[in-house]
Design an enzyme around this catalytic site. Structure first.
Site, short mmCIF file in Angstrom:
data_model
loop_
_atom_site.label_atom_id
_atom_site.label_comp_id
_atom_site.label_asym_id
_atom_site.label_seq_id
_atom_site.Cartn_x
_atom_site.Cartn_y
_atom_site.Cartn_z
N CYS A 112 -66.64 -37.15 51.64
CA CYS A 112 -67.62 -36.49 50.89
C CYS A 112 -68.13 -35.15 51.78
CB CYS A 112 -68.75 -37.35 50.38
SG CYS A 112 -69.97 -36.36 49.86
N CYS A 132 -65.31 -30.45 47.13
CA CYS A 132 -65.95 -31.76 46.74
C CYS A 132 -64.85 -32.49 46.28
CB CYS A 132 -66.92 -31.57 45.64
SG CYS A 132 -67.61 -33.17 44.93
#
EC number: 5.1.1.3
Length: 262
Positions: free
Chosen positions: A75, A190
């Site tokens: 992440c 992302c």
């Protein structure tokens, strides 16, 4: 002697599955534990100090429960914020992180116009701006933060409808024209976003190169984890953990599709 400890892969949702897919290819003999911090989803909505504290507490509990040989933070939002704090808190542990692929984008662009599509948290990070200053000074880099795309990716994976107009509204700021030049590369900063990349191509105003960092992340993990030479014990399956303690039927089916036992 073989090391049967697992590799942990942590994300706030299902985005890290894009990285898990590549890790399996690079390290087929390793046992994987995929951690969905759905109780904390979405990370982009958190303040910096509370999210850092949450990640340190969660990773500490996971280390105690699983004694992993490596921890992959799949992440951008989490690692650009708390990567250094995690390494400081757990200096004996191996961490591999996810950061925006600005360096390869700067090498590949022809127009010099690059966009970074990310969560607002990643856009705000000094870490991200330092990457631009270090690797892309000769380029014009536009940072585009989306509040909605991570959740839209989750909806898409579970078979829910995500409309073209809604997608275009989230990505249209990535497309910049400057005279004869146009944005030619968009960095997917992302891990959720690669699940939507084919839809992005459909609604984009012109073709661009969408950079998915998953393969590079898996390659870095392979550098720091010694792969065993023979097949691992198949009695120890790859597993998924949901921090909320609940997993609905759609999520369970999705995890099974990626070879993960909940």
């Amino acid at each position: 002697m073989r090391d049967h400890r697992p590799i942990l892969i942590l994300d706030s949702g299902v985005g890290g599955l894009t990285v898990l897919r590549e890790v399996r290819f690079k390290l087929p003999f390793e046992r994987l534990v995929y951690v969905v911090d759905d109780a904390g989803f979405p990370y982009g909505a958190w303040g910096e100090e509370p999210l850092t504290a949450r990640l340190i507490g969660l990773v500490g509990a996971l280390i105690e429960a699983h004694d992993p040989k490596a921890i992959l933070i799949a992440c951008n939002t989490a690692f650009t914020l708390a990567g250094e704090a995690l390494r400081d808190a757990f200096p004996a542990r191996v961490f591999v992180g996810t950061v925006p692929a600005i360096k390869p984008a700067a090498r590949r662009t022809r127009s010099g116009l690059i966009s970074v599509l990310a969560t607002p948290g990643t856009v705000r990070r000094a870490y991200t701006r330092d990457l631009i200053d270090t690797h892309a000074r000769e380029c014009h880099v536009r940072l585009v933060g989306s509040d909605r795309l991570a959740a839209m990716s989750e909806d898409h994976l579970r078979g829910e409808d995500v409309g073209d107009a809604a997608l275009l509204a989230e990505i249209q700021d990535c497309f910049l024209e400057d005279g004869a030049r146009r944005t030619d590369i968009v960095v997917l900063a992302c891990t959720h976003y690669p699940f939507l990349v084919n839809r992005f191509r459909e609604v984009s105003p012109w073709p661009v190169d969408w950079i998915d960092p998953a393969e590079a992340i898996a390659r870095q993990l392979a550098r720091v984890v010694a792969e065993v030479a023979d097949a691992r014990d198949r009695e120890a399956p790859d597993t998924a953990i949901f921090t909320s303690g609940t997993c609905n039927a759609a999520s369970r089916q999705l995890m099974a599709g990626f070879g993960l036992l909940v």
